[in-house]
Design a protein around this motif. Structure first.
Motif: not given
Length: 410
Positions: A256-265
């Protein structure tokens, strides 16, 4: 002639940043398991994250100052290679609190020459009008690396535990060095000569716009680094509250946090480009305000429906990382080029030095707000710990607001 658009050179430079970003999330992703397997309290767990941040902050000052005198390219490539060696050492030999603290701090020290020097290289290669875009893509590479690292950890933690997760993610920096060397082998990065009458006090400390940006970045970094250090553990707690247990909860939380980092990307390159068009101050103020509000909200969402928690997390990730490239691009524009490395070094010392305390403060407040029950803490209250990060967000709002007012007066 300077570059003005996204091209093959920038793609290669950002790809190296992606691989280098793997190691930043190695420890955070495995934290829910490490607390049990290494027998750590939340305070000890936060100490390892803080050691990494402190080593990163101090070494950035040294590397950035050196880069003002010699080519930033040389410092950047040397630091990347050292990071590759230290990361593999961490993967192979970190097996308890003491070894984890020492080796993770060494990784942070080695990494110190890979960020500010990267910004300096981009500032040398790109025109100011397109610099927000270029720095945005560079920092987006960091978020992409975080996301891939967490995705790898999410898959490997349930299969091979933290040892397999450590090994695969810690291969990233050595791959980063190889890609960076190929990309930069024909690139000339200029060293700016300092003129008579120039000094650090005049060009940096008495530069009010630069100091406001450094102040804003420091508050921003307190919030950002504390959030990224503890969000995987928080999401694992949310998954645990929803019924998942052990490694499955940690793996799901990491994904789920990986998804957050995609958003940050997406936020990094989009906000950098938007700031080229609509102005740095306006974009920074909007993002800092939203991020601050999320800090005061996110921790209290434990126990709410998953879509609510994830929704807040996505907005939090977008706003907290989105102003990073804008703050960096703005500093390159208001600082004398021959002192840019020194300004970035001071920013790193204050920003990452303060950020080194954030995970520790978070862990201490987390322990305080979750008293022992029969010798164990259940960690069901996270709101107070995240609110400590919100204080940094409040400071960032103040700093970028003052910067914007100063630009208007000029």
């Amino acid at each position: 002639m300077k570059r003005t658009k996204f091209d093959g050179w920038l793609a290669g430079f950002c790809a190296a940043r992606v691989f280098n970003g793997f190691v930043f999330m190695t420890y955070a992703a495995a934290l829910p398991l490490l607390e049990k397997e290494w027998g750590m309290s939340a305070l000890q767990a936060g100490a390892i994250a803080s050691g990494f941040q402190l080593g990163y902050a101090i070494s950035q000052v040294v590397f950035s100052s050196i880069a003002d005198r010699v080519s930033a390219r040389t410092v950047y490539l040397g630091s990347l290679f050292a990071t590759g060696i230290c990361s593999l050492a961490f993967a192979l030999w970190a097996r308890d609190f003491v070894s984890g603290l020492i080796l993770h701090t060494m990784v942070g020290v080695a990494l110190g020459g890979t960020y500010t020097t990267g910004v300096m290289i981009i500032a040398d290669q790109y025109e100011s009008a397109n610099r927000g875009m270029a720095v945005g893509f560079f920092i987006a590479g960091t978020s992409c690396g975080y996301a891939l690292s967490l995705a790898i950890s999410g898959i490997t933690l349930p299969i091979g535990g933290y040892k397999l997760s450590f090994f695969l993610t810690c291969l990233g920096p050595m791959l980063a060095w190889l890609v960076a060397w190929i990309t930069l082998r024909h690139t000339v990065v200029h060293v700016r000569e300092r003129q008579s009458g120039q000094n650090f006090t005049r060009e940096v400390l008495r530069n009010r716009r630069a100091m406001l940006l450094i102040c804003g970045y420091s508050f921003h970094n307190w919030e950002l680094q504390g959030m990224w250090s503890w969000t995987p553990a928080f999401m694992a707690a949310c998954m645990g509250a929803a019924g998942a247990v052990g490694a499955k909860a940690a793996g799901t939380g990491a994904n789920i946090v990986a998804l957050f980092h995609v958003t940050g990307l997406v936020a990094s390159f989009s906000m950098g480009t938007l700031s080229d068009r609509f102005g740095r101050a306006r974009v920074m103020l909007a993002l800092a305000t939203v991020s601050m509000m999320c800090s005061f909200t996110f921790g209290w969402s434990l126990g709410m429906p998953s879509f609510v928690v994830i929704g807040i997390g996505v907005v939090y990730a977008l706003s907290s990382i989105g102003d990073s490239p804008v703050l960096s691009a703005a500093l390159t524009e208001v600082t004398e080029p021959s002192y840019l490395g020194s300004a970035l070094g001071l920013r790193s010392l204050v920003g990452f030095g303060g950020a080194a305390i954030a995970p520790l403060a978070f862990g201490a407040i987390l322990d305080w707000s979750n008293p022992l029950h029969n010798g164990h803490r259940l960690y069901l209250t996270w709101g107070w710990a995240f609110s400590v990060l919100g204080l940094g967000g409040l400071g960032a709002v103040w700093a970028v607001y003052r910067y914007g007012k100063m630009r208007e007066s000029l």
